[in-house]
Design a protein around this motif. Structure first.
Motif, short mmCIF file in Angstrom:
data_model
loop_
_atom_site.label_atom_id
_atom_site.label_comp_id
_atom_site.label_asym_id
_atom_site.label_seq_id
_atom_site.Cartn_x
_atom_site.Cartn_y
_atom_site.Cartn_z
N UNK A 146 0.79 -1.24 0.00
CA UNK A 146 0.00 0.00 0.00
C UNK A 146 0.82 1.29 0.00
N UNK A 147 2.14 1.22 0.12
CA UNK A 147 2.92 2.44 0.30
C UNK A 147 2.70 3.45 -0.82
N UNK A 148 2.62 2.99 -2.06
CA UNK A 148 2.46 3.93 -3.18
C UNK A 148 1.09 4.59 -3.17
N UNK A 149 0.11 3.94 -2.54
CA UNK A 149 -1.25 4.51 -2.49
C UNK A 149 -1.44 5.41 -1.27
N UNK A 150 -0.73 5.12 -0.18
CA UNK A 150 -0.92 5.90 1.04
C UNK A 150 -0.12 7.20 1.03
N UNK A 151 0.95 7.25 0.21
CA UNK A 151 1.79 8.45 0.19
C UNK A 151 1.00 9.69 -0.21
N UNK A 152 0.13 9.54 -1.21
CA UNK A 152 -0.63 10.70 -1.69
C UNK A 152 -2.12 10.56 -1.37
N UNK A 153 -2.44 9.72 -0.37
CA UNK A 153 -3.85 9.50 -0.05
C UNK A 153 -4.58 10.79 0.30
N UNK A 154 -3.98 11.62 1.19
CA UNK A 154 -4.70 12.80 1.71
C UNK A 154 -4.96 13.81 0.60
N UNK A 155 -4.08 13.86 -0.41
CA UNK A 155 -4.31 14.78 -1.52
C UNK A 155 -5.55 14.37 -2.31
N UNK A 156 -5.69 13.07 -2.55
CA UNK A 156 -6.87 12.57 -3.26
C UNK A 156 -8.10 12.76 -2.40
N UNK A 157 -7.98 12.52 -1.10
CA UNK A 157 -9.12 12.66 -0.18
C UNK A 157 -9.63 14.09 -0.15
N UNK A 158 -8.73 15.03 0.06
CA UNK A 158 -9.15 16.44 0.14
C UNK A 158 -9.64 16.95 -1.21
N UNK A 159 -9.00 16.51 -2.28
CA UNK A 159 -9.47 16.94 -3.60
C UNK A 159 -10.87 16.44 -3.89
N UNK A 160 -11.12 15.18 -3.57
CA UNK A 160 -12.47 14.63 -3.78
C UNK A 160 -13.49 15.33 -2.89
N UNK A 161 -13.12 15.56 -1.61
CA UNK A 161 -14.06 16.18 -0.68
C UNK A 161 -14.43 17.60 -1.12
N UNK A 162 -13.46 18.34 -1.63
CA UNK A 162 -13.76 19.68 -2.13
C UNK A 162 -14.71 19.63 -3.33
#
Length: 693
Positions: free
Chosen positions: A327-343
């Motif tokens: 999962x390392x490659x997916x968790x490194x930028x997880x929060x960017x995808x999360x915040x982008x989707x939430x916005x």
């Protein structure tokens, strides 16, 4: 001169230089020595030495000039040489550009040729592979396996690859026509699987780790030895089933189990998870985040189950490393995808709501003439342009709020699971700021701005209570926001410095909205008082309190009083329903005080006859009944005092002083008492002023 040169040695000091020169001169010493002090000789020596210094200075100056000329000459030659080098460099650079363009052209041609060759070669390779499979299939069809790949034990890996492909092809063939060949392929399939298992066992006994790894990699593709339905459940079941046998067969069972689990994670699980995530990552951010959360949760749960097996000295670290590798490659930028989707999601929810209302959001920003107008209007209630008409729409939606809170709650849950512990508070704060931006600023605060703009001026003939609906819904929504803050955000930041930052941001949001709520309620109360004033102005007649026929008055209270009391009763209920907690008493107290001030000032506009004074007392009695509905002691006390003041309008002149000293009036200013007495029609004729002298 040699002596002089020695005198110039560094570090040079003038005083020391002269002292040394004098010391060297015969007769120059002031005391001691063989010779007596001779000033003339010393003077001559100084004069001669000065001449020598002048000549030395001239020689040095000529040498400096010569060196300067030489330097200038060499500088010109160097500059000329640099110009020539620049020209050569420019020519070389042009050649380099031409060469680069030529290389790019050739590379493009080569790539194009490679693509063409690949386009030709790929179908050719597939055709060759298909031809080989047909050849092997014919051998099974004939019932005799002649190919070296099936008869040579050294080529078991190649045979496994072929039999797997044939096994897949056989699944698609009609059973009745090809039942025999399908049976032969299946038999060979299982035979090879058993051979591989035996190979693995032999390699383990010999401690041939590389061979074990190689055989295990081939075995993983055989369905008989692996999974059928749920990958995670089957993994746990497989390890449970195999563990006992491994402990009985192998001398180092912990190494075998660790290797098995490593192969499962690095080959099967990693491939399965990568396929699921990469597919959704390209097309749907929401589904990607859900899949990432689900797969990570199931993987960590599987790892927890696997801790019951003996995997070596540090199985926790071993399993954590396996999970991290996946999962390392997916968790490194997880929060960017999360915040982008939430916005994006929050913006879409709000826009969809405003579109359903056919509403184009008004630009409310700080600064500019609009902000200046709004500030003046809030503080002075001046009619700076017409107020907007919202047609009763508050532009607050609980459905929108629930959607935003639901999206944020899921984001908090994913953040808790997927964030590194050191990044968790920071990531949670980022999600919280998005919630504040879209829920508190873009929705609640915007609705408050609209609500303030929709409140009419105090001189309006109609009293709009629209803002109280906004207050009621805003309070309800903010309670939901506060609940999510406590239930879902606090556990993520409670032990970090981000707690203070979150509390401060929440405080700022509350204070910002409270200012607008207070302003809106204040202006709404002014609007109510303005409407009540309009009722009194229209309905109250001067003859109400000074009737032409004192003996023919049938009414118990005036029409203006009836309409005002009816209006006030409805507004008290409206205010009570629109606020909560201590705010109810605060708002009703302010409303009651203004209501009393209005009636007090209104009564002072008229002159009262004896019967008119009785009617005024009856009106105030009705107003006092209305004041009881406030359930605020201060408001009732004010109207009790007003009722007592009205008695001054009808009491006999000789009893005025006694009434003024009564319990309810004794603490009032004499000017207030006198002002009411002056309202009597008999004030001048009866000379009532002497009672206040």
């Amino acid at each position: 001169m040699a002596a002089t040169a020695e005198l110039f040695e560094e570090p040079f000091d003038v005083d020391e230089y002269i002292e040394r020169l004098a010391w060297r001169t015969p007769g120059g010493r002031s005391r001691g020595g063989a010779e007596a002090f001779d000033p003339k000789r010393l003077l001559e020596e100084f004069v001669d030495h000065i001449e020598e210094l002048k000549m030395l200075d001239e020689r040095i100056q000529r040498r400096v000039e010569k060196l300067e000329q030489q330097c200038q000459k060499e500088a010109k030659e160097f500059a000329k040489k640099v110009q020539e080098l620049q020209k050569s460099n420019q020519i070389a650079f042009q050649h380099f550009q031409e060469l680069d363009e030529h290389i790019s052209y050739v590379a493009t041609k080569v790539c194009h040729l490679g693509d063409q060759l690949e386009g030709v070669n790929t179908p050719r390779q597939r055709a060759v592979e298909a031809q080989k499979l047909m050849k092997y299939f014919n051998e099974f069809l004939d019932g005799e396996l002649k190919s070296d790949i099936f008869t040579n034990p050294e080529k078991i890996k190649e045979a496994a690859d072929i039999i797997q492909k044939l096994h897949l092809i056989a699944q698609e063939l009609p059973f009745q026509r090809f039942s025999e060949v399908k049976s032969k392929i299946a038999s060979k399939y299982h035979d090879l699987e058993l051979q591989l298992i035996q190979e693995f066992t032999n390699a383990q006994k010999k401690n041939e780790i590389s061979r074990m790894h190689e055989v295990a990699a081939v075995l993983l593709h055989f369905k008989g030895s692996y999974f059928r339905k749920d990958l995670f459940e089957d993994t746990a079941m497989l390890c449970q089933r195999v563990n006992k046998e491994v402990r009985e067969v192998f001398s180092s069972p912990e190494n075998v189990m660790a290797k098995l689990i490593q192969n499962i994670f690095e080959i099967k699980l990693q491939s399965f998870i990568r396929d699921r995530l990469e597919e959704s990552k390209r097309s749907d951010a929401e589904q990607y985040l859900k899949n990432l959360y689900d797969l990570y949760t199931r993987t960590t749960n599987l790892a927890s189950k696997l801790t019951e097996f003996d995997l070596g000295s540090d199985k926790q670290t071993f399993l954590a490393k396996m999970i991290k590798g996946i999962f390392i490659s997916y968790l490194e930028n997880y929060i960017e995808i999360e915040t982008g989707y939430l916005k994006n999601r929050s913006s879409m929810v709000l826009q969809r709501y405003y579109d359903s209302k056919n509403h184009q959001k008004r630009p409310y920003g700080s600064g500019g003439i609009q902000d200046l107008k709004e500030r003046i209007r809030q503080r002075t209630n001046l009619p700076l342009g017409p107020s907007i008409d919202t047609h009763g729409e508050t532009f607050l939606s609980q459905e929108v709020v629930v959607s935003l809170l639901q999206e944020t709650r899921q984001a908090f849950e994913r953040c808790h699971r997927l964030s590194d512990p050191s990044d968790l508070p920071k990531n949670a704060f980022r999600i919280f700021t998005i919630l504040v931006e879209y829920l508190c600023v873009e929705h609640i605060d915007y609705a408050l701005e609209i609500g303030l703009a929709a409140i009419p001026s105090t001189d309006s003939k109609t009293a709009s209570l629209y803002f109280l609906d906004v207050v009621q819904q805003a309070n309800t929504i903010f309670h939901l926001f506060d609940k999510q803050f406590n239930d879902h955000l606090m556990p993520l930041i409670s032990s970090s410095p981000k707690l203070t930052e979150c509390l401060q941001k929440k405080k700022e949001v509350i204070e910002q909205m409270e200012v607008k709520l207070d302003t809106g309620i204040d202006r709404t109360l002014n609007c109510m008082i303005g409407h009540m004033k309009h009722i009194l102005t229209v309905e109250q007649k001067k003859t109400d309190f000074k009737p032409e026929d004192e003996n023919n008055v049938l009414i118990q209270y005036t029409n203006a009083c009836v309409k005002v009391c009816d209006y006030v009763g409805k507004q008290v209920e409206k205010n009570r329903n629109s606020t909560d907690g201590k705010n109810v008493d605060t708002v009703l107290t302010e409303f009651g005080v203004r209501f009393h001030r209005l009636i007090h000032e209104h009564l002072q506009q008229y002159t009262y006859s004896s019967m008119g004074g009785m009617l005024a007392i009856c009106d105030v009695a009705e107003y006092r009944k209305c004041a009881k509905e406030f359930k605020i002691p201060l408001v009732l006390q004010l109207f009790d005092t007003l009722h007592a003041l009205c008695n001054l309008l009808v009491v006999a002149p000789d009893n005025l002083k006694q009434v003024c000293s009564g319990e309810q009036l004794t603490n009032l200013d004499k000017n207030i008492l006198h002002a009411f007495v002056q309202l009597r029609s008999d004030y001048r004729s009866a000379r009532l002023g002497r009672h206040f002298s």
